[in-house]
Design an enzyme around this catalytic site. Structure first.
Site, PDB file in Angstrom:
ATOM      1  N   ARG A   1      53.060  41.896  47.573  1.00  0.00           N
ATOM      2  CA  ARG A   1      53.229  40.914  46.358  1.00  0.00           C
ATOM      3  C   ARG A   1      54.411  41.368  45.456  1.00  0.00           C
ATOM      4  O   ARG A   1      54.894  40.386  44.805  1.00  0.00           O
ATOM      5  CB  ARG A   1      51.712  40.612  45.730  1.00  0.00           C
ATOM      6  CG  ARG A   1      50.740  39.898  46.394  1.00  0.00           C
ATOM      7  CD  ARG A   1      49.495  40.154  45.907  1.00  0.00           C
ATOM      8  NE  ARG A   1      49.398  39.849  44.383  1.00  0.00           N
ATOM      9  CZ  ARG A   1      48.750  40.475  43.347  1.00  0.00           C
ATOM     10  NH1 ARG A   1      47.779  41.578  43.940  1.00  0.00           N
ATOM     11  NH2 ARG A   1      48.652  40.074  42.296  1.00  0.00           N
TER      12      ARG A   1
ATOM     13  N   ASP B   1      44.125  45.625  50.024  1.00  0.00           N
ATOM     14  CA  ASP B   1      44.656  45.522  48.958  1.00  0.00           C
ATOM     15  C   ASP B   1      45.945  46.507  48.906  1.00  0.00           C
ATOM     16  O   ASP B   1      46.957  45.656  48.186  1.00  0.00           O
ATOM     17  CB  ASP B   1      43.894  45.817  47.620  1.00  0.00           C
ATOM     18  CG  ASP B   1      44.518  45.575  46.485  1.00  0.00           C
ATOM     19  OD1 ASP B   1      45.110  44.652  46.053  1.00  0.00           O
ATOM     20  OD2 ASP B   1      44.845  46.646  45.742  1.00  0.00           O
TER      21      ASP B   1
ATOM     22  N   HIS C   1      38.796  49.651  33.250  1.00  0.00           N
ATOM     23  CA  HIS C   1      40.097  49.660  34.159  1.00  0.00           C
ATOM     24  C   HIS C   1      40.766  48.524  33.126  1.00  0.00           C
ATOM     25  O   HIS C   1      40.431  47.802  32.317  1.00  0.00           O
ATOM     26  CB  HIS C   1      39.923  48.636  35.203  1.00  0.00           C
ATOM     27  CG  HIS C   1      41.276  48.283  35.916  1.00  0.00           C
ATOM     28  ND1 HIS C   1      41.866  49.176  36.724  1.00  0.00           N
ATOM     29  CD2 HIS C   1      41.929  47.179  35.720  1.00  0.00           C
ATOM     30  CE1 HIS C   1      42.929  48.283  37.218  1.00  0.00           C
ATOM     31  NE2 HIS C   1      43.200  47.096  36.537  1.00  0.00           N
TER      32      HIS C   1
ATOM     33  N   SER D   1      42.144  41.856  43.471  1.00  0.00           N
ATOM     34  CA  SER D   1      42.988  42.950  43.739  1.00  0.00           C
ATOM     35  C   SER D   1      42.102  44.044  42.890  1.00  0.00           C
ATOM     36  O   SER D   1      41.761  45.074  43.347  1.00  0.00           O
ATOM     37  CB  SER D   1      44.391  42.840  43.466  1.00  0.00           C
ATOM     38  OG  SER D   1      44.905  44.386  43.266  1.00  0.00           O
TER      39      SER D   1
ATOM     40  N   LYS E   1      38.926  47.026  44.402  1.00  0.00           N
ATOM     41  CA  LYS E   1      38.626  48.279  44.536  1.00  0.00           C
ATOM     42  C   LYS E   1      37.599  48.746  43.337  1.00  0.00           C
ATOM     43  O   LYS E   1      37.200  49.933  43.790  1.00  0.00           O
ATOM     44  CB  LYS E   1      40.239  48.820  43.684  1.00  0.00           C
ATOM     45  CG  LYS E   1      41.376  48.642  44.684  1.00  0.00           C
ATOM     46  CD  LYS E   1      42.756  48.828  44.166  1.00  0.00           C
ATOM     47  CE  LYS E   1      43.127  47.718  43.137  1.00  0.00           C
ATOM     48  NZ  LYS E   1      44.586  47.589  42.969  1.00  0.00           N
TER      49      LYS E   1
HETATM   50  N1  URA Z   1      46.658  45.971  39.205  1.00  0.00           N
HETATM   51  C1  URA Z   1      46.195  45.522  40.279  1.00  0.00           C
HETATM   52  O1  URA Z   1      45.660  46.740  40.881  1.00  0.00           O
HETATM   53  N2  URA Z   1      46.463  44.669  40.936  1.00  0.00           N
HETATM   54  C2  URA Z   1      47.255  43.468  40.475  1.00  0.00           C
HETATM   55  O2  URA Z   1      47.277  42.527  41.192  1.00  0.00           O
HETATM   56  C3  URA Z   1      47.730  43.698  39.339  1.00  0.00           C
HETATM   57  C4  URA Z   1      47.460  44.896  38.529  1.00  0.00           C
END
Ligand code: URA
Length: 430
Positions: free
Chosen positions: A173, A166, A87, A188, A192
């Site tokens: 957000r 999320d 990621h 967040s 995932k």
């Molecule tokens: N990417 C995400 O998935 N969540 C965040 O809060 C920031 C970047």
């Protein structure tokens, strides 16, 4: 999950006044927000209290667990190969996922890469791949499984069932000034990735003008928080902190970045893109327990290109089809001869975005051919009158605002000026 005895005002007051949220407060508020019993304005107040007051390690871990519990949890245990994922926290010209996923697959490790679309000046992997004629981002869990077994790599959109808390929270957000909270970003991202079920995870935490984290200390704290969350959940997790003061490679924009990624898979491409792809692949292989292969050799062998062709074709794409080209180009030339000593990632990202490569609102379309090509990287010589940037768009009225974004975003020093390259990989956190 306990849900007795809580109401949202009590939870907001606890955090507003600097207290710690209990496990049952966290379970209750995440579940109640996901099913609509807590309203957006109430969750926004709680997010702001968290942004200002922070959360401790236990709270962050529990907040993440509650978000995972809001949806389905995938498992790749039945696959015949180990899994590893990567990621990136997002940057300009960051096309690394494209060559990385097939490279790691060609080394025998399956890559279940659930990706997103771009918002703002950072690009999204799905937008890039959609530049390939026929390619589709949405596939079922069954198709994903079958493709991981046959090809070894999947890059696709996350289904609606994965961490729905999320999805709601991130959208909230985004419009309430509460994105830039380390506990909220870390939970967040990791909710995932943990729900996705990967066995190993490598985090590419970007640092610099083109990234969320502008300085090394904040990036280190975000990386440490995410690595701890991964390790606590039983996922082998490592983070590399990498430079995003300068954009990656020589292109920013969807089809332009696909073309550059294919060059890397063919054994060429910019040195920094190759370096980061190989470094992240090494970490993913280590995490998955593969120690006897050097991804640099596999890249040179052409096997990663074979995996790319199979991965694209499995999702309906034609890997040999011509990529979209923007209708209009504008060239910016070097004003003097010398050395390029600075190229600012944020300026380039904004220029690409303003040319149409990115979107302002989630529902906006992107221009597949739009973006910026830079013809030199910091440290390279440039000659007066020769191209420094080529801007691409279908809508030439965008050139002026893109040129304004680039202004002040680069420096050319006189010939003979010495240039000290800065490292691409700044730290490793495990
Ligand atoms: N990417 C995400 O998935 N969540 C965040 O809060 C920031 C970047």
């Amino acid at each position: 999950m306990s849900n007795a005895g809580h109401d949202v005002i009590e939870v907001i007051h606890t955090k507003r006044d600097g207290g710690e949220l209990s496990d049952s407060q966290i379970d209750w508020v995440i579940a109640a927000y996901t099913d609509g019993r807590v309203a957006d304005e109430q969750m926004a107040a709680l997010n702001m209290a968290i942004l200002l007051r922070g959360m401790n390690r236990r709270e962050i871990a529990h907040w993440t667990a509650a978000m995972i519990a809001s949806g389905e949890r995938m498992s790749f245990d039945a696959l015949s190969r180990p899994t590893a994922d990567k990621h990136s926290t997002g940057g300009v010209g960051d096309k690394i996922t494209l060559p990385l996923a097939p490279l790691v697959a060609a080394c025998g490790v399956a890559v279940p890469q659930l990706s997103g679309r771009g918002l703002g000046h950072t690009g999204g992997t799905l937008d890039k791949l959609e530049a390939i004629p026929g390619w589709r981002a949405s596939i079922s869990n069954e198709e994903m499984f079958a493709q991981l077994e046959s090809v070894g790599a999947v890059i696709c959109a996350a289904g609606a069932g994965l961490a729905p808390a999320d999805k709601k929270l991130y959208a909230l957000r985004d419009v309430t000034g509460t994105v830039e909270s380390i506990p909220l970003i870390a939970s967040s991202i990791m909710s995932k990735k943990i729900a996705e079920g990967t066995g190993a995870l490598v985090l590419d935490v970007k640092v610099g003008s083109g990234a969320f984290m502008k300085n090394l200390d904040d990036a280190r704290e975000l990386a440490r928080t995410m690595v701890d969350l991964g390790l606590d959940a039983g996922v082998h997790t490592v983070a590399l902190l990498t430079d995003m003061a300068t954009p990656l490679g020589l292109t920013a924009g969807n089809a332009l970045e696909v073309a550059e990624s294919v060059e890397v898979l063919a054994g060429g491409g910019p040195a920094d893109v190759v370096e980061l792809t190989v470094a992240l692949a090494r970490e993913m292989l280590l995490g998955a327990g593969v120690r006897d292969l050097d991804p640099a050799d596999v890249l040179a062998s052409g096997r990663a290109m074979d995996a790319w062709n199979a991965m694209i074709a499995a999702q309906g794409g034609d890997p040999s089809a011509a990529l979209p080209v923007a209708r209009e180009q504008h060239v910016v030339t070097a004003p003097s001869s010398g050395v390029l000593t600075r190229l600012d990632a944020l300026s380039v990202g904004l220029a690409a975005w303003r040319l149409g490569a990115g979107r302002e609102r989630k529902e906006d379309p992107v221009q597949l051919g739009a973006g910026v090509v830079w013809h030199a990287r910091p440290g390279d010589p440039v000659r007066a009158g020769e191209p420094l940037f080529t801007l691409h768009t279908d809508t030439p009225e965008r050139f002026d605002r893109a040129l304004a974004a680039l202004e002040g975003g680069w420096d050319v020093a006189p010939e003979g000026t010495s240039y000290e390259p800065s490292p691409l990989i700044l730290d490793r956190i495990s």
